[in-house]
Design a protein around this motif. Structure first.
Motif, mmCIF file in Angstrom:
data_model
loop_
_atom_site.group_PDB
_atom_site.id
_atom_site.type_symbol
_atom_site.label_atom_id
_atom_site.label_comp_id
_atom_site.label_asym_id
_atom_site.label_seq_id
_atom_site.Cartn_x
_atom_site.Cartn_y
_atom_site.Cartn_z
ATOM 1 N N PRO A 1 -16.504 -33.376 -70.524
ATOM 2 C CA PRO A 1 -15.156 -33.833 -70.219
ATOM 3 C C PRO A 1 -14.147 -32.707 -70.185
ATOM 4 O O PRO A 1 -13.138 -32.800 -69.531
ATOM 5 N N GLY A 2 -14.330 -31.603 -70.884
ATOM 6 C CA GLY A 2 -13.359 -30.512 -70.905
ATOM 7 C C GLY A 2 -14.071 -29.187 -71.057
ATOM 8 O O GLY A 2 -15.248 -29.128 -71.401
ATOM 9 N N LEU A 3 -13.320 -28.101 -70.835
ATOM 10 C CA LEU A 3 -13.884 -26.770 -70.937
ATOM 11 C C LEU A 3 -13.742 -26.262 -72.359
ATOM 12 O O LEU A 3 -12.683 -26.402 -72.988
ATOM 13 N N ALA A 4 -14.799 -25.629 -72.854
ATOM 14 C CA ALA A 4 -14.762 -25.117 -74.215
ATOM 15 C C ALA A 4 -13.926 -23.855 -74.306
ATOM 16 O O ALA A 4 -13.140 -23.685 -75.225
ATOM 17 N N ASP A 5 -14.037 -22.920 -73.375
ATOM 18 C CA ASP A 5 -13.294 -21.683 -73.427
ATOM 19 C C ASP A 5 -13.274 -21.035 -72.046
ATOM 20 O O ASP A 5 -13.891 -21.526 -71.097
ATOM 21 N N THR A 6 -12.515 -19.949 -71.961
ATOM 22 C CA THR A 6 -12.418 -19.170 -70.719
ATOM 23 C C THR A 6 -12.925 -17.768 -71.001
ATOM 24 O O THR A 6 -12.498 -17.123 -71.973
ATOM 25 N N ILE A 7 -13.810 -17.266 -70.150
ATOM 26 C CA ILE A 7 -14.469 -15.970 -70.361
ATOM 27 C C ILE A 7 -14.283 -15.129 -69.104
ATOM 28 O O ILE A 7 -14.419 -15.633 -67.985
ATOM 29 N N THR A 8 -13.981 -13.860 -69.314
ATOM 30 C CA THR A 8 -13.864 -12.920 -68.194
ATOM 31 C C THR A 8 -15.152 -12.116 -68.082
ATOM 32 O O THR A 8 -15.646 -11.588 -69.089
ATOM 33 N N HIS B 1 -17.861 -23.790 -69.729
ATOM 34 C CA HIS B 1 -16.987 -22.633 -69.782
ATOM 35 C C HIS B 1 -16.385 -22.405 -68.399
ATOM 36 O O HIS B 1 -16.980 -22.766 -67.375
ATOM 37 N N GLU B 2 -15.207 -21.794 -68.390
ATOM 38 C CA GLU B 2 -14.623 -21.314 -67.146
ATOM 39 C C GLU B 2 -14.771 -19.799 -67.111
ATOM 40 O O GLU B 2 -14.404 -19.112 -68.069
ATOM 41 N N ILE B 3 -15.313 -19.297 -66.014
ATOM 42 C CA ILE B 3 -15.586 -17.862 -65.869
ATOM 43 C C ILE B 3 -14.610 -17.283 -64.854
ATOM 44 O O ILE B 3 -14.433 -17.844 -63.756
ATOM 45 N N ILE B 4 -13.972 -16.173 -65.194
ATOM 46 C CA ILE B 4 -13.089 -15.453 -64.280
ATOM 47 C C ILE B 4 -13.708 -14.098 -63.983
ATOM 48 O O ILE B 4 -14.049 -13.342 -64.903
ATOM 49 N N VAL B 5 -13.866 -13.783 -62.695
ATOM 50 C CA VAL B 5 -14.423 -12.497 -62.254
ATOM 51 C C VAL B 5 -13.353 -11.790 -61.432
ATOM 52 O O VAL B 5 -13.129 -12.139 -60.263
ATOM 53 N N PRO B 6 -12.641 -10.799 -61.996
ATOM 54 C CA PRO B 6 -11.594 -10.102 -61.246
ATOM 55 C C PRO B 6 -12.162 -8.898 -60.486
ATOM 56 O O PRO B 6 -13.375 -8.651 -60.481
ATOM 57 N N ASP B 7 -11.237 -8.159 -59.831
ATOM 58 C CA ASP B 7 -11.542 -6.868 -59.201
ATOM 59 C C ASP B 7 -12.565 -6.974 -58.076
ATOM 60 O O ASP B 7 -13.391 -6.076 -57.891
ATOM 61 N N LEU B 8 -12.537 -8.056 -57.317
ATOM 62 C CA LEU B 8 -13.398 -8.169 -56.147
ATOM 63 C C LEU B 8 -12.629 -7.701 -54.911
ATOM 64 O O LEU B 8 -11.398 -7.727 -54.884
ATOM 65 N N PRO B 9 -13.324 -7.261 -53.862
ATOM 66 C CA PRO B 9 -12.628 -6.783 -52.657
ATOM 67 C C PRO B 9 -11.774 -7.874 -52.024
ATOM 68 O O PRO B 9 -12.138 -9.055 -52.009
ATOM 69 N N GLN B 10 -10.641 -7.462 -51.483
ATOM 70 C CA GLN B 10 -9.728 -8.413 -50.861
ATOM 71 C C GLN B 10 -10.298 -8.990 -49.575
ATOM 72 O O GLN B 10 -9.899 -10.063 -49.132
ATOM 73 N N SER B 11 -11.249 -8.291 -48.974
ATOM 74 C CA SER B 11 -11.780 -8.717 -47.678
ATOM 75 C C SER B 11 -12.908 -9.745 -47.786
ATOM 76 O O SER B 11 -13.518 -10.087 -46.771
#
Length: 553
Positions: A16-23, A53-63
């Motif tokens: 029903p909900g997310l436990a945490d957010t991980i980068t 969990h919600e996973i965030i993956v930054p720093d990917l190419p803009q294209s």
């Protein structure tokens, strides 16, 4: 450039909900390059507790494009909603990742180093200030004592006072100078500390908030059990290419051989460096047409001759009226339209080949023509000299070889060497396994060719009694000044006819080896063995005969 935000629901999570957010950081692991684009596989390694969990993956190419985005996870891990954002990039909420914790600790450490450095500089400055005050005291003391000594003491007392004040002042000034040098050194070291602190703050900021010109991937996962999980993020990216190149080393003589050094030239401008990646090269063309073109039946109609004449008259009248305007527009178009661009096309004849490059490589963004060696092929070669004295004054080195490998040799640019000497550039054609081909390997300046026509007569010149003949005689010679025996393929031509009334006869000494080779009408070939220092002569005569009342064209 149009940017859009795509949310693709892959698998609905039961939690029903997310436990945490991980980068997590995505590292490029495998790259498969096709003509014009590449499939890039990035690995996101996560240490996940059991649950959602919600996973965030930054720093990917803009294209990055969403059409080619695919995520895969191991058994026991479900992937849910996937978002790829280009604008309004979220600040990374996860403050506890090892990378962020380490970056924070480094900033705090460098801030403490800077505080200690400032305290050290302040202490040194106090020593300098104390020395300056000590010098001022000595100077005031010497002035008061000197006045009193002049009235009550001898010259010896005055000298002793001056020596004492000078000695003490020198010692204090030396101490002040040393302290000032120490302070300057500490200030220079402080500049390095400040720069290191700024770099550490930038590194932390990059982890906390991705750069605005990149892309951020977010997705949800549900892990049945806690443990390390590897998510494969596959993307299809443009601005990547590769092509084969060859160095071809031909050795002539009794043991003729051909060594081919194979390499590939790779380029990419995807917006991100590919560091320590597995490289796969493919000749498949996913960006091209994948189905046959459609076929449409032509519509035909009939029209009466009178109606056709009326239409033609009307069209001529309209063309006359529009001619001035057409000329004006044509002039403008000629002035502003650029010349059409020439585009090189590669044809692999439907063959698809995949190469896995040995070892891992670095291919940085914006690189052009990064050359990566593959291997060396050793092939047998049949070598001879080929001569066309009607066009050339020297013969040329030729070689025939067979692709004895178990794979296709792809077409590509080749740098040609013969007996250790660079000859120039050529193109290796597509060569299937077991197929053979011929290639030129440069001029043989020592094989000189001459072709003279001592007699060329037409009937009306008086040599022949009729005016319906043409006779031409050629004397050909091949002179070998190379110091090496050569097999020479001599090629010449005579006219040919497709009319029964126009007859062509010829004679040659020595006799020709082949006539009309491979269906090339009128071509004659001789196989000659020309020893070093020798000259081989060939005589050729042909006669054309046609009926009276006709002209030869």
């Amino acid at each position: 450039m149009l940017r859009f935000f795509l949310t693709t629901s892959l698998i609905a999570l039961a939690a029903p909900g997310l436990a945490d957010t991980i980068t997590g950081q995505a590292k490029v692991d495998t790259v498969t390059i096709y003509p014009g684009l590449a499939t890039v596989s990035r690995l996101v390694i996560l240490d996940l507790p059991a649950g959602s969990h919600e996973i965030i993956v930054p720093d990917l190419p803009q294209s990055l494009s969403t059409e080619g985005l695919r995520l895969s996870a191991p058994a026991g891990v479900q992937i849910g909603a996937v978002n790829l954002a280009y604008d309004r990039l979220p600040v990374t909420p996860d403050q506890s990742s090892p990378a962020i914790v380490a970056a924070k600790e480094e900033v705090e450490r460098l801030e403490e180093v800077l505080r200690e450095r400032d305290a050290e500089i302040a202490a040194i400055r106090l020593r300098v200030q104390a020395a300056e005050e000590q010098i001022a005291f000595l100077q005031s003391l010497s002035q008061a004592s000197a006045g009193q000594t002049l009235t009550t003491s001898s010259i010896a007392d005055i000298q002793a006072l001056a020596q004492m004040v000078g000695t003490e002042t020198l010692a204090v000034r030396e101490a002040a100078f040393a302290a000032e040098q120490e302070a300057q050194a500490a200030l220079r070291a402080r500049e390095d500390d400040v720069e290191a602190l700024e770099d550490a703050k930038k590194a932390l900021a990059a982890l906390m908030a991705p750069e605005s010109d990149g892309a951020v991937l977010t997705f949800t996962v549900n892990a049945v059990e806690a443990g390390e999980v590897v998510i494969d993020v596959s993307t299809l990216e443009g601005f990547a290419n590769w092509s084969p190149v060859y160095d071809m080393h031909l050795t002539t003589g009794d043991d003729a051989a051909l060594d081919i050094d194979r390499a590939v030239v790779v380029s990419q401008a995807t917006g991100q460096d590919w560091l320590d990646v597995q490289l796969i090269l493919s000749t498949a063309r996913p960006g091209e047409q994948i189905a046959p073109s459609g076929v449409w039946a032509p519509l035909r109609r009939i029209i009466s001759e009178e109606a056709l004449k009326r239409e033609e008259g009307e069209m001529l009248l309209m063309a006359d009226e529009a001619m001035p305007m057409n000329r004006s527009l044509a002039g403008m178009a000629e002035a502003i339209m650029p010349a059409p661009a020439m585009t090189a096309q590669a044809d692999f004849s439907g063959a698809t080949v995949t190469y896995i490059y040995p070892g891992r490589v670095d291919i940085r963004n914006g690189v052009e023509d990064l050359r990566l060696p593959l291997d060396t092929l050793a092939l047998e070669a049949d070598v001879w000299a080929e001569a066309a004295p009607s066009r050339d004054s020297i013969a040329y080195r030729m070689a025939e070889f067979t692709n004895t490998t178990d794979e296709i040799l792809l077409p590509g640019q080749a740098l040609i060497f013969a007996d250790g000497t660079m000859i120039g550039f050529s193109e290796l054609p597509l060569l299937a396994a077991g197929a053979d081909t011929e290639m030129g390997f440069g001029p043989l300046d020592g094989l000189r060719l001459t072709r003279a026509t001592p007699r060329r007569s037409e009937g009306d010149a008086g040599v022949f009694t009729s005016n319906n003949q043409l006779v031409e005689q050629a004397e050909i010679s091949v002179e070998n000044l190379t110091g090496q025996d050569w097999r020479v393929l001599l090629r010449d031509a005579i006219p040919y006819s497709e009319q029964d009334d126009l007859e062509v006869e010829f004679s040659a000494s020595p006799s020709v080896t082949r006539r009309n080779p491979e269906g090339q009408r009128g071509i004659l070939e001789w196989d000659l063995d020309v020893a070093a220092g020798a000259t081989q002569d060939v005589s050729l005569e042909y006669k054309l005969t046609w009926p009276e009342g006709y002209l030869l064209r």
